[in-house]
Design an enzyme around this catalytic site. Sequence first.
Site, PDB file in Angstrom:
ATOM      1  N   TYR A   1      -4.297   1.977  16.010  1.00  0.00           N
ATOM      2  CA  TYR A   1      -3.070   2.104  16.800  1.00  0.00           C
ATOM      3  C   TYR A   1      -3.280   1.982  18.301  1.00  0.00           C
ATOM      4  O   TYR A   1      -2.454   1.416  19.010  1.00  0.00           O
ATOM      5  CB  TYR A   1      -2.381   3.454  16.500  1.00  0.00           C
ATOM      6  CG  TYR A   1      -1.744   3.459  15.135  1.00  0.00           C
ATOM      7  CD1 TYR A   1      -0.452   2.975  14.941  1.00  0.00           C
ATOM      8  CD2 TYR A   1      -2.446   3.896  14.019  1.00  0.00           C
ATOM      9  CE1 TYR A   1       0.135   2.939  13.690  1.00  0.00           C
ATOM     10  CE2 TYR A   1      -1.876   3.865  12.751  1.00  0.00           C
ATOM     11  CZ  TYR A   1      -0.587   3.383  12.595  1.00  0.00           C
ATOM     12  OH  TYR A   1      -0.014   3.339  11.355  1.00  0.00           O
TER      13      TYR A   1
ATOM     14  N   ASN B   1      -7.388   1.982  10.047  1.00  0.00           N
ATOM     15  CA  ASN B   1      -6.069   2.098  10.678  1.00  0.00           C
ATOM     16  C   ASN B   1      -6.277   2.072  12.179  1.00  0.00           C
ATOM     17  O   ASN B   1      -7.095   2.825  12.721  1.00  0.00           O
ATOM     18  CB  ASN B   1      -5.379   3.409  10.288  1.00  0.00           C
ATOM     19  CG  ASN B   1      -4.972   3.429   8.824  1.00  0.00           C
ATOM     20  OD1 ASN B   1      -5.180   2.455   8.096  1.00  0.00           O
ATOM     21  ND2 ASN B   1      -4.403   4.535   8.388  1.00  0.00           N
TER      22      ASN B   1
ATOM     23  N   ARG C   1       0.861  -1.191   0.000  1.00  0.00           N
ATOM     24  CA  ARG C   1       0.000   0.000   0.000  1.00  0.00           C
ATOM     25  C   ARG C   1       0.897   1.242   0.000  1.00  0.00           C
ATOM     26  O   ARG C   1       1.696   1.435   0.915  1.00  0.00           O
ATOM     27  CB  ARG C   1      -0.903  -0.025   1.242  1.00  0.00           C
ATOM     28  CG  ARG C   1      -1.733   1.223   1.403  1.00  0.00           C
ATOM     29  CD  ARG C   1      -2.707   1.101   2.590  1.00  0.00           C
ATOM     30  NE  ARG C   1      -3.414   2.352   2.749  1.00  0.00           N
ATOM     31  CZ  ARG C   1      -3.233   3.202   3.757  1.00  0.00           C
ATOM     32  NH1 ARG C   1      -2.375   2.925   4.724  1.00  0.00           N
ATOM     33  NH2 ARG C   1      -3.907   4.330   3.806  1.00  0.00           N
TER      34      ARG C   1
ATOM     35  N   HIS D   1      -2.614  11.017   0.987  1.00  0.00           N
ATOM     36  CA  HIS D   1      -2.064  10.787   2.320  1.00  0.00           C
ATOM     37  C   HIS D   1      -1.453  12.111   2.794  1.00  0.00           C
ATOM     38  O   HIS D   1      -0.245  12.230   2.947  1.00  0.00           O
ATOM     39  CB  HIS D   1      -1.048   9.640   2.287  1.00  0.00           C
ATOM     40  CG  HIS D   1      -0.750   9.025   3.618  1.00  0.00           C
ATOM     41  ND1 HIS D   1      -0.922   7.684   3.875  1.00  0.00           N
ATOM     42  CD2 HIS D   1      -0.292   9.558   4.773  1.00  0.00           C
ATOM     43  CE1 HIS D   1      -0.562   7.415   5.123  1.00  0.00           C
ATOM     44  NE2 HIS D   1      -0.170   8.547   5.697  1.00  0.00           N
TER      45      HIS D   1
ATOM     46  N   GLU E   1      -3.530  -0.055   8.210  1.00  0.00           N
ATOM     47  CA  GLU E   1      -2.328   0.298   8.978  1.00  0.00           C
ATOM     48  C   GLU E   1      -2.475  -0.227  10.387  1.00  0.00           C
ATOM     49  O   GLU E   1      -3.551  -0.142  10.984  1.00  0.00           O
ATOM     50  CB  GLU E   1      -2.123   1.818   9.115  1.00  0.00           C
ATOM     51  CG  GLU E   1      -1.567   2.503   7.913  1.00  0.00           C
ATOM     52  CD  GLU E   1      -1.367   4.003   8.143  1.00  0.00           C
ATOM     53  OE1 GLU E   1      -1.123   4.430   9.290  1.00  0.00           O
ATOM     54  OE2 GLU E   1      -1.485   4.742   7.157  1.00  0.00           O
TER      55      GLU E   1
ATOM     56  N   GLU F   1      -6.948   8.544   6.560  1.00  0.00           N
ATOM     57  CA  GLU F   1      -7.150   9.196   7.858  1.00  0.00           C
ATOM     58  C   GLU F   1      -7.598  10.652   7.732  1.00  0.00           C
ATOM     59  O   GLU F   1      -6.872  11.573   8.121  1.00  0.00           O
ATOM     60  CB  GLU F   1      -5.873   9.110   8.702  1.00  0.00           C
ATOM     61  CG  GLU F   1      -5.407   7.688   8.949  1.00  0.00           C
ATOM     62  CD  GLU F   1      -4.201   7.603   9.883  1.00  0.00           C
ATOM     63  OE1 GLU F   1      -3.620   8.648  10.216  1.00  0.00           O
ATOM     64  OE2 GLU F   1      -3.840   6.482  10.272  1.00  0.00           O
TER      65      GLU F   1
HETATM   66  O1  IFM Z   1       2.957   7.615  10.060  1.00  0.00           O
HETATM   67  C1  IFM Z   1       1.591   7.664  10.256  1.00  0.00           C
HETATM   68  C2  IFM Z   1       0.868   7.466   8.945  1.00  0.00           C
HETATM   69  O2  IFM Z   1       1.259   8.389   7.996  1.00  0.00           O
HETATM   70  C3  IFM Z   1      -0.618   7.601   9.151  1.00  0.00           C
HETATM   71  N1  IFM Z   1      -1.075   6.747  10.214  1.00  0.00           N
HETATM   72  C4  IFM Z   1      -0.356   6.787  11.455  1.00  0.00           C
HETATM   73  C5  IFM Z   1       1.112   6.603  11.204  1.00  0.00           C
HETATM   74  C6  IFM Z   1       1.872   6.654  12.544  1.00  0.00           C
HETATM   75  O3  IFM Z   1       1.676   7.879  13.161  1.00  0.00           O
END
Ligand code: IFM
Length: 477
Positions: A311, A309, A92, A136, A382, A181
């Site tokens: 985290y 995504n 990706r 992005h 992600e 995002e």
């Molecule tokens: O590096 C970033 C990415 O560009 C977008 N999602 C989160 C990642 C980590 O912060």
Amino acid sequence: MSNPDHPPAVGVLDQGPELIFPPGFLWGAATAAYQIEGAATEGGRTPSIWDTFSHTEGRVVAGHTGDVACDHYHRMPSDVRLMAELGLKSYRFSVSWSRVQPGGTGPANAEGLDFYRRLVDELLGHGIEPWLTLYHWDLPQPLEDAGGWPARDTAARFADYAQLVADALGDRVTYWTTLNEPWCSAFLGYGSGVHAPGRSDGADAVRAGHHLMLGHGLAVQALRASRPQAQLGITVNLYPVTPATDAPADLDAARRIDALANRFFLDPVLRGSYPADLTADLREVTDFGHVRDGDLAVISTPLDLVGINYYSRHVVAAPVEGAEPEPYWRSPSCWPGSEDIRFVTRGVPVTDMNWEIDAPGLTETLRRVHDEYTDLPLYVTENGSAFVDAVVDGQVDDADRLAYFDAHLRAAHEAISAGVPLRGYFAWSLMDNFEWAWGYTKRFGMVWIDYDSQARIPKSSARWYAEVIRRNGLAAQ
Ligand code: IFM
């Protein structure tokens, strides 16, 4: 891997029977143009908001910029060979708008498009499925000068750009995500200003969020018309939002942050409406006069997939007087209308970004999107972690990152077992790169980058991930 001296670091994989993913599961890794390409002024590329922002004193740690980054623009063929050695099924990447359409309007730049044509050819030649993200975060600077995402016209410009990329690459690229995002583009870029373009106005952030989604919908319509075979989607960054206690005021804080972080995008895109509680919460910020008849129908144009995504989790509590403002996405100005809500630290292990590690939150997020919003195929586009790595005897043993991936893949598998149509997973990131306002001080890569020599060293996590892909699974615990 090509180096026989360094056998795969299978680690936890040897502890028990495998946990197998569905056949055809799309194992990938992700990057983004400004974070890795470099070659900022080559091949006709013109500045994006991130070039301007990173060259403005005080915006990025240590004055780092993406001018050179990982020099991927020049090293692309060998980077693709590295992906093939890892066994990636998909890669990706994002297209730099100002490389393929300098200035953000007008004709295509053949030299810029040629880079992505060569990248796609190289990937296909190695049996790697290209997954293209159109945006992005790198808006061409002239479009920002004309008003940026708070201006409605930017949505139309984005659809034109999407068409231009579809004309050039649509015959060979199946998977497309429009935006990466949009919360970050809108609320970090125009709310708190910790990201480009560095503006700080709550109403602008809300307008930007709307026009990003409008651009997404228009782009989907354009792509669908010209490339009917394409698989089209959007990538949103989602967080479970948990109240610190079950006190009514904390429950309400969680509701408000969930509305701003998650439902602001999920509801318009997947239901065609803004949540009523969100618009009520924001009434002091904006009257939503920027939303025109028909916009939500465009925004909710049917998709083929949703990219998520993941985290970490947000744990929040009701306001307390005198609380210290917090940094980055905890900054009050990221949350228009809810600036006084507190983000609570639970004391669980964190990554080098200070983000709490919460693998069950991935299961929860995937199940929520499936249960509450859609039957569409989902992809984790992600997931990953920054840790402080070091090269020792020519190797990088990133045990923390490997454990993070392992825990999150187990969480993803649990979601599949619960019936979520999760079809793929992309590790963030293939390689260390320019981590936005943090510059090169945070490393998310499975591959170490030596920014002086541009040498690439696959870390333990990369060798482990190669083995996961080869087995299409990992060990049960
Ligand atoms: O590096 C970033 C990415 O560009 C977008 N999602 C989160 C990642 C980590 O912060």
